[in-house]
Design a protein around this motif. Structure first.
Motif, PDB file in Angstrom:
ATOM      1  N   LEU A  10       0.861  -1.184   0.000  1.00  0.00           N
ATOM      2  CA  LEU A  10       0.000   0.000   0.000  1.00  0.00           C
ATOM      3  C   LEU A  10       0.894   1.229   0.000  1.00  0.00           C
ATOM      4  O   LEU A  10       1.613   1.473   0.958  1.00  0.00           O
ATOM      5  CB  LEU A  10      -0.916   0.001   1.221  1.00  0.00           C
ATOM      6  CG  LEU A  10      -1.815  -1.231   1.350  1.00  0.00           C
ATOM      7  CD1 LEU A  10      -2.616  -1.170   2.632  1.00  0.00           C
ATOM      8  CD2 LEU A  10      -2.723  -1.352   0.154  1.00  0.00           C
ATOM      9  N   GLY A  11       0.858   1.946  -1.093  1.00  0.00           N
ATOM     10  CA  GLY A  11       1.716   3.111  -1.261  1.00  0.00           C
ATOM     11  C   GLY A  11       2.846   2.762  -2.207  1.00  0.00           C
ATOM     12  O   GLY A  11       3.571   1.799  -1.985  1.00  0.00           O
ATOM     13  N   THR A  12       2.963   3.506  -3.297  1.00  0.00           N
ATOM     14  CA  THR A  12       3.970   3.195  -4.306  1.00  0.00           C
ATOM     15  C   THR A  12       4.948   4.338  -4.503  1.00  0.00           C
ATOM     16  O   THR A  12       5.455   4.558  -5.604  1.00  0.00           O
ATOM     17  CB  THR A  12       3.300   2.843  -5.651  1.00  0.00           C
ATOM     18  OG1 THR A  12       2.480   3.929  -6.059  1.00  0.00           O
ATOM     19  CG2 THR A  12       2.494   1.568  -5.555  1.00  0.00           C
ATOM     20  N   GLY A  13       5.206   5.051  -3.416  1.00  0.00           N
ATOM     21  CA  GLY A  13       6.228   6.097  -3.478  1.00  0.00           C
ATOM     22  C   GLY A  13       7.597   5.449  -3.572  1.00  0.00           C
ATOM     23  O   GLY A  13       7.735   4.284  -3.946  1.00  0.00           O
ATOM     24  N   GLY A  16       7.739   2.283  -1.112  1.00  0.00           N
ATOM     25  CA  GLY A  16       6.785   1.247  -1.491  1.00  0.00           C
ATOM     26  C   GLY A  16       7.121   0.602  -2.824  1.00  0.00           C
ATOM     27  O   GLY A  16       7.008  -0.620  -2.981  1.00  0.00           O
ATOM     28  N   ASP A  34      -1.989   2.567  -4.709  1.00  0.00           N
ATOM     29  CA  ASP A  34      -1.757   3.919  -4.224  1.00  0.00           C
ATOM     30  C   ASP A  34      -3.032   4.717  -4.438  1.00  0.00           C
ATOM     31  O   ASP A  34      -3.779   4.455  -5.385  1.00  0.00           O
ATOM     32  CB  ASP A  34      -0.589   4.582  -4.953  1.00  0.00           C
ATOM     33  CG  ASP A  34       0.001   5.707  -4.143  1.00  0.00           C
ATOM     34  OD1 ASP A  34       1.111   5.542  -3.617  1.00  0.00           O
ATOM     35  OD2 ASP A  34      -0.666   6.752  -4.006  1.00  0.00           O
ATOM     36  N   ASP A  36      -3.187   7.757  -5.328  1.00  0.00           N
ATOM     37  CA  ASP A  36      -2.972   8.736  -6.392  1.00  0.00           C
ATOM     38  C   ASP A  36      -2.524   8.028  -7.672  1.00  0.00           C
ATOM     39  O   ASP A  36      -1.471   7.397  -7.714  1.00  0.00           O
ATOM     40  CB  ASP A  36      -1.901   9.728  -5.936  1.00  0.00           C
ATOM     41  CG  ASP A  36      -1.703  10.884  -6.877  1.00  0.00           C
ATOM     42  OD1 ASP A  36      -2.142  10.815  -8.038  1.00  0.00           O
ATOM     43  OD2 ASP A  36      -1.085  11.868  -6.437  1.00  0.00           O
ATOM     44  N   VAL A  39       0.930   8.815  -8.939  1.00  0.00           N
ATOM     45  CA  VAL A  39       2.017   8.160  -8.209  1.00  0.00           C
ATOM     46  C   VAL A  39       2.218   6.741  -8.737  1.00  0.00           C
ATOM     47  O   VAL A  39       3.346   6.262  -8.856  1.00  0.00           O
ATOM     48  CB  VAL A  39       1.744   8.162  -6.686  1.00  0.00           C
ATOM     49  CG1 VAL A  39       2.792   7.371  -5.935  1.00  0.00           C
ATOM     50  CG2 VAL A  39       1.702   9.593  -6.172  1.00  0.00           C
TER      51      VAL A  39
END
Length: 57
Positions: A10-13, A16, A34, A36, A39
Motif C-alpha cells: 500500500l503506497g507506491t512512493g 513502497g 496507491d 494517487d 504516483v
C-alpha cells in the motif's frame, strides 16, 4: 521456509515501489496500490529504471 506467496504493498512512493520491486524480483506475486493514480504511473517508471539498473550489474 515461508508459505507466503503473495504480497500487497500500500503506497507506491519511493519506499513502497522498492519493496514491491524487490518482492517481485524474489519471486512473490505483488499487488501495489496507491491513492494517487499519478504516483502509480511514477512507480511504473521507477520499476523500469530499477530493472534496467539491475540488468547492468
Amino acid at each position: 521456509m515461508t508459505d507466503i506467496k503473495q504480497l500487497t504493498v500500500l503506497g507506491t512512493g519511493v519506499l513502497g515501489s522498492q519493496i514491491a520491486y524487490q518482492a517481485a524480483y524474489s519471486g512473490f506475486r505483488v499487488s501495489a496500490y496507491d491513492i494517487d493514480h499519478a504516483v502509480i504511473a511514477e512507480a511504473k517508471e521507477r520499476f523500469a529504471a530499477i530493472y534496467e539498473r539491475g540488468r547492468r550489474l
